[in-house]
Scaffold this active site. Structure first.
Site, PDB file in Angstrom:
ATOM      1  N   LYS A 182      44.850  43.964  26.696  1.00 13.59           N
ATOM      2  CA  LYS A 182      46.203  43.996  27.263  1.00 13.59           C
ATOM      3  C   LYS A 182      46.997  45.176  26.710  1.00 13.59           C
ATOM      4  O   LYS A 182      47.718  45.845  27.440  1.00 13.59           O
ATOM      5  CB  LYS A 182      46.922  42.669  26.999  1.00 13.59           C
ATOM      6  CG  LYS A 182      46.368  41.553  27.865  1.00 13.59           C
ATOM      7  CD  LYS A 182      47.052  40.226  27.621  1.00 13.59           C
ATOM      8  CE  LYS A 182      46.434  39.141  28.506  1.00 13.59           C
ATOM      9  NZ  LYS A 182      47.027  37.826  28.300  1.00 13.59           N
ATOM     10  N   LYS A 200      38.666  43.762  36.362  1.00 13.83           N
ATOM     11  CA  LYS A 200      38.935  42.321  36.427  1.00 13.83           C
ATOM     12  C   LYS A 200      40.204  42.060  37.233  1.00 13.83           C
ATOM     13  O   LYS A 200      41.247  42.651  36.969  1.00 13.83           O
ATOM     14  CB  LYS A 200      39.133  41.756  35.011  1.00 13.83           C
ATOM     15  CG  LYS A 200      39.700  40.325  34.985  1.00 13.83           C
ATOM     16  CD  LYS A 200      40.022  39.868  33.575  1.00 13.83           C
ATOM     17  CE  LYS A 200      41.248  38.989  33.411  1.00 13.83           C
ATOM     18  NZ  LYS A 200      41.432  37.770  34.096  1.00 13.83           N
ATOM     19  N   LYS A 207      46.641  39.021  37.453  1.00 23.11           N
ATOM     20  CA  LYS A 207      48.032  39.067  37.915  1.00 23.11           C
ATOM     21  C   LYS A 207      48.752  40.226  37.265  1.00 23.11           C
ATOM     22  O   LYS A 207      49.586  40.872  37.876  1.00 23.11           O
ATOM     23  CB  LYS A 207      48.749  37.769  37.564  1.00 23.11           C
ATOM     24  CG  LYS A 207      48.231  36.578  38.308  1.00 23.11           C
ATOM     25  CD  LYS A 207      49.052  35.352  37.970  1.00 23.11           C
ATOM     26  CE  LYS A 207      48.192  34.230  37.466  1.00 23.11           C
ATOM     27  NZ  LYS A 207      48.028  34.263  36.005  1.00 23.11           N
TER      28      LYS A 207
END
Ligand code: ADP
Ligand code: TRP
Length: 330
Positions: free
Chosen positions: A111, A194, A197
């Site tokens: 992330k 991947k 959202k």
């Protein structure tokens, strides 16, 4: 009856990856398991900065759960911020969690590499997730492949806590099993990474027909011409198709044959995208209709969430009392 828990972050519109990796498993299990499924609203704060957007997303996830077919008479659906016991439990678990264990979490690194701010909340995300899970004493936690490490961390924290504070005969936490969907692969998004959202590369099965087709047409491909034979396994379009229809499905096998064809019978990627579009429309026909009805009935959503939180809070009160007492608080 086995107890199952899982959750999804309200960090944006649900997509085919969430469906194939998570929701479909809840649907398969809801008749013969006791299911707790929640909206991970606290977790979403690690990536969201807009209150109105978060509020709307939380609502939308619940509507989508119900539209996909979760039945509130068979499973408890609740919001994470309606069950504050998880925050207290996260603290207790954080105090037995070695920092080095968080350092190893690949989701955090992924992330941050994607540009998400490296907050303490993001760093300790797996501890809060462990609290979500251990708070309801589940037997199994069904998730997509990307979440496996988090469930292993949960099991490890439960064992550490039990080792420090429990006894062989009276462990504080039940150590849950992870359940990965069989053959579950990470579903790629329109950019081939991947589907997520937070990466803006998702396909939302509830989109209006036209934008949905446009979205699917956006899937990135290589530049092989129609005449050239293609390996379906290399193709993002095909991988998404398999995630939805399964490998054994006749339609999947037909599509694979089309990929392998060459010369004048060869297939262009536009044809594969059209096939995927039709599959999505077909797979979610009922869900799309249900969702339109649910959007008109906010009172029903409120009632579902009230009942879900009451059921979850009742279980969590017992678990939290056990954990508090074990560590010497009260
Ligand atoms: P996102 O990455 O889109 O924010 P979440 O992290 O909230 O999704 O994931 C919710 C559930 O959906 C998890 O069980 C996760 O494993 C599953 N999931 C999310 N993305 C995918 C994907 N691309 N492929 C398979 N499963 C996925
Ligand atoms: N981290 C999960 C995800 O991104 C969402 C989540 C939060 C979760 N708490 C959980 C999943 C507890 C299963 C169990 O997908």
């Amino acid at each position: 009856m086995k107890r199952v828990l899982s959750g999804i972050q309200p960090s944006g519109q649900l997509h085919l990856g969430n469906y194939a990796g998570a929701i479909r498993q809840f649907l398969d299990m809801q008749h013969d398991h006791e299911i707790f499924v929640f909206v991970a609203s606290y977790h979403a704060l690690t990536t969201s900065g807009d209150a109105d957007e978060l509020r709307a997303n939380i609502r939308q996830v619940v509507i989508d759960y119900l539209a996909f077919g979760l039945d509130p008479s068979e499973c408890h659906i609740y919001l994470q911020h309606d069950v504050p016991a998880v925050c207290e439990l996260a603290w207790l678990l954080g105090c037995v969690c070695p920092k080095s264990q968080m350092d190893k979490a690949t989701t955090y690194k992924d992330k941050v590499a994607k540009g998400i701010a490296a907050s303490v909340g993001l760093f300790t995300y797996p501890v809060l997730q462990a609290a979500d899970i251990l708070a309801v004493d589940p037997d199994v936690v069904p998730v997509g492949a990307d979440q496996q490490q988090h469930i292993e961390i949960t099991r490890d924290l439960a064992q550490r806590f039990n080792h420090r504070y429990g006894t062989e005969d009276a462990p504080v936490f039940k150590v849950p099993e992870v359940m990965l969907r069989e053959g579950s692969a990470v579903v790629p998004g329109v950019d081939g990474q991947k589907m997520s959202k937070s990466y803006g590369n998702g396909i939302d099965p509830f989109m209006a027909e036209k934008p949905l087709r446009k979205r699917i047409m956006k899937i990135v491909t290589d530049s092989k011409p129609p005449e050239e034979a293609k390996d379906p396994e290399d193709s993002t379009i095909f991988q998404i198709y398999v995630a939805l229809a399964g490998r054994e499905d006749e339609r999947t096998q037909k599509l694979a044959e089309r990929y392998r064809a060459s010369g004048e019978h060869g297939m262009g990627y536009g044809e594969a995208k059209q096939a995927l579009f039709e599959l999505v429309m077909d797979t979610f026909k009922d869900a799309r209709a249900r969702r339109a009805d649910l959007m008109q009935d906010p009172g029903h959503i409120d009632a579902v969430l009230r009942d879900g939180a009451a059921a979850a809070n009742a279980v969590m009160a017992g678990v939290l009392a056990r954990a508090r007492s074990a560590v010497g608080l009260g």
